[in-house]
Design an enzyme around this catalytic site. Structure first.
Site, short mmCIF file in Angstrom:
data_model
loop_
_atom_site.label_atom_id
_atom_site.label_comp_id
_atom_site.label_asym_id
_atom_site.label_seq_id
_atom_site.Cartn_x
_atom_site.Cartn_y
_atom_site.Cartn_z
N ARG A 62 20.08 9.36 -20.78
CA ARG A 62 20.09 10.10 -22.05
C ARG A 62 20.68 11.50 -21.91
O ARG A 62 21.06 12.11 -22.89
CB ARG A 62 18.66 10.19 -22.62
CG ARG A 62 18.10 8.87 -23.06
CD ARG A 62 16.68 9.02 -23.59
NE ARG A 62 16.60 9.88 -24.76
CZ ARG A 62 16.90 9.50 -26.00
NH1 ARG A 62 17.30 8.28 -26.22
NH2 ARG A 62 16.79 10.35 -27.00
N GLU B 106 0.83 -1.22 0.00
CA GLU B 106 0.00 0.00 0.00
C GLU B 106 0.86 1.26 0.00
O GLU B 106 0.35 2.38 0.07
CB GLU B 106 -0.92 0.02 1.22
CG GLU B 106 -2.06 -0.98 1.16
CD GLU B 106 -2.94 -0.79 -0.08
OE1 GLU B 106 -3.31 0.35 -0.39
OE2 GLU B 106 -3.23 -1.81 -0.73
N1 SAM Z 1 -1.64 3.15 -1.91
C1 SAM Z 1 -0.79 3.92 -2.78
C2 SAM Z 1 -1.56 5.16 -3.24
O1 SAM Z 1 -2.77 5.10 -3.35
O2 SAM Z 1 -0.94 6.20 -3.51
C3 SAM Z 1 -0.36 3.13 -3.97
C4 SAM Z 1 0.70 2.12 -3.65
S1 SAM Z 1 1.29 1.27 -5.08
C5 SAM Z 1 0.19 -0.10 -5.18
C6 SAM Z 1 2.79 0.56 -4.54
C7 SAM Z 1 4.04 1.31 -4.94
O3 SAM Z 1 4.13 1.39 -6.36
C8 SAM Z 1 4.15 2.74 -4.47
O4 SAM Z 1 4.62 2.83 -3.15
C9 SAM Z 1 5.13 3.33 -5.47
O5 SAM Z 1 6.48 3.10 -5.08
C10 SAM Z 1 4.84 2.55 -6.73
N2 SAM Z 1 4.01 3.30 -7.71
C11 SAM Z 1 2.79 2.96 -8.14
N3 SAM Z 1 2.32 3.83 -9.03
C12 SAM Z 1 3.29 4.76 -9.21
C13 SAM Z 1 3.39 5.94 -10.00
N4 SAM Z 1 2.41 6.35 -10.79
N5 SAM Z 1 4.54 6.66 -9.91
C14 SAM Z 1 5.55 6.28 -9.09
N6 SAM Z 1 5.49 5.17 -8.30
C15 SAM Z 1 4.38 4.42 -8.35
#
Ligand code: SAM
Length: 253
Positions: free
Chosen positions: A156, A118
Site C-alpha cells: 500500500r 516452538e
Molecule cells: N514459542 C514461541 C513463543 O512463545 O514466542 C512461539 C512460536 S509460534 C507457535 C511459531 C511461529 O509462529 C513463530 O516462530 C513465529 O514465526 C510465528 N508467530 C506466531 N505468533 C506470531 C506473532 N504474533 N507475530 C509474528 N510471528 C508470530
C-alpha cells in the site's frame, strides 16, 4: 525507481498462493510494482530426511527450527537480495507499526523469515543480523500469516498500488492516529442518520469534523497514540476534553 523486492523464507510456500493473487496486492505483483519470491527452507537441509527442526536444548515440549538450513537459505539469496534488512517473525519481537512499514517500503529489498514449531534457534537472528518483529500480542502457529500482513501493508506504500494515494494518507496510523468514521448510502439506516455535516458539502468543515472524530476515537480506544498530535490537533483535543467535562443537559454544573 526499482520495484521493492521481498524474499520470504518459509516451510509452507503454498500458504501464499491465494493472498498473493487477490485484490490490489495481486494486481501490483502482476504489474511488477513489487516482487515477492518464496524460498522453501527445507530445500537447504542437507540430510536425506530434509530435517529442519530438532528437540530443544534444556528439554521441554515441541521442536525448534535449526540454524543451518535457515541461514543457508538466507545466504543463498545473496545474488538477488542485499540482506540488509532481515525480519524474523516472532511474538517475542518488536511490535509492527505503520512507521516501520513506511521505512521498509523505501528500501530496495527485504527478507521475511517465517518460524514454525516452538520458534527459531536464537542464533539465527544474530548470524543474519535480523530483527524480530511481532504482529500482535497473540500466538499463531507460523510466521506465514504475519509475513502476508507485512507484504500487504508494504504494497500500500508503493506509488501506483492504491489508485488514489490520498486514501492511504487518510488511513488510520498514516498520520499517527486512528482514521475518521466513514458512511455511504443510504442516508438513514435503522433510524441512524449520516451526520449532517457530511451531507452539506463544505469541505473545510468536513475536514475539521473528520479530524475531530478521528481524535475522539483515538482518545477512546488508543489514548497512547495522542502523544503524536500537534498544532491544530492539540486544539481539537482540548475542545473534546471540554465537551467531556461539560455538564449534560439538565445537570447542575
Ligand atoms: N514459542 C514461541 C513463543 O512463545 O514466542 C512461539 C512460536 S509460534 C507457535 C511459531 C511461529 O509462529 C513463530 O516462530 C513465529 O514465526 C510465528 N508467530 C506466531 N505468533 C506470531 C506473532 N504474533 N507475530 C509474528 N510471528 C508470530
Amino acid at each position: 525507481m526499482a520495484a521493492l523486492r521481498i524474499d520470504v523464507l518459509t516451510l509452507f510456500p503454498e500458504m501464499f498462493a491465494g493472498p498473493l493473487q487477490a485484490g490490489l496486492l495481486g494486481k501490483a505483483l502482476r504489474e511488477g510494482l513489487l516482487t515477492v519470491e518464496l524460498t522453501q527452507i527445507r530445500d537447504f537441509a542437507t540430510d536425506k530426511h530434509r530435517t529442519v527442526d530438532d528437540a530443544p536444548y534444556g528439554g521441554g515440549p515441541g521442536m525448534v527450527m535449526k540454524c543451518e538450513p535457515l541461514v543457508a537459505a538466507a545466504e543463498g539469496l545473496r545474488d538477488r537480495n542485499s540482506l540488509e534488512r532481515v525480519v524474523m517473525l516472532s511474538p517475542r519481537g518488536r511490535s509492527l507499526t505503520q512507521a516501520m512499514i513506511r521505512e521498509w517500503a523505501a528500501a530496495p529489498d527485504l527478507v521475511l523469515v517465517c518460524g514454525r514449531y516452538e520458534g527459531i534457534d536464537e542464533r539465527v537472528a544474530k548470524a543474519l543480523g535480523a530483527e524480530e518483529v511481532s504482529i500482535g500480542d497473540y500466538v499463531l502457529s507460523g510466521g506465514e500469516m504475519p509475513a502476508l500482513v507485512i507484504i500487504e501493508a508494504l504494497s500500500r506504500m508503493i506509488p501506483g498500488v492504491v489508485g488514489n494515494f490520498e486514501s492511504v494518507e487518510t488511513d488510520s496510523f498514516y498520520n499517527g492516529i486512528l482514521g475518521p468514521p466513514q458512511y455511504t448510502r443510504p442516508q438513514e439506516f435503522r433510524g441512524m442518520e449520516v451526520p449532517e455535516v457530511l451531507r452539506e458539502g463544505n469541505h473545510a468543515v468536513i475536514e475539521r469534523w473528520r479530524r475531530k472524530e478521528a481524535i475522539r476515537q483515538t482518545m477512546r480506544v488508543r489514548p497512547d497514540l495522542l502523544d503524536r498530535c500537534a498544532g491544530d490537533d492539540t486544539k481539537l483535543i482540548r475542545e473534546l476534553k471540554r465537551e467531556q467535562d461539560a455538564p449534560l443537559e439538565g445537570e447542575t454544573p
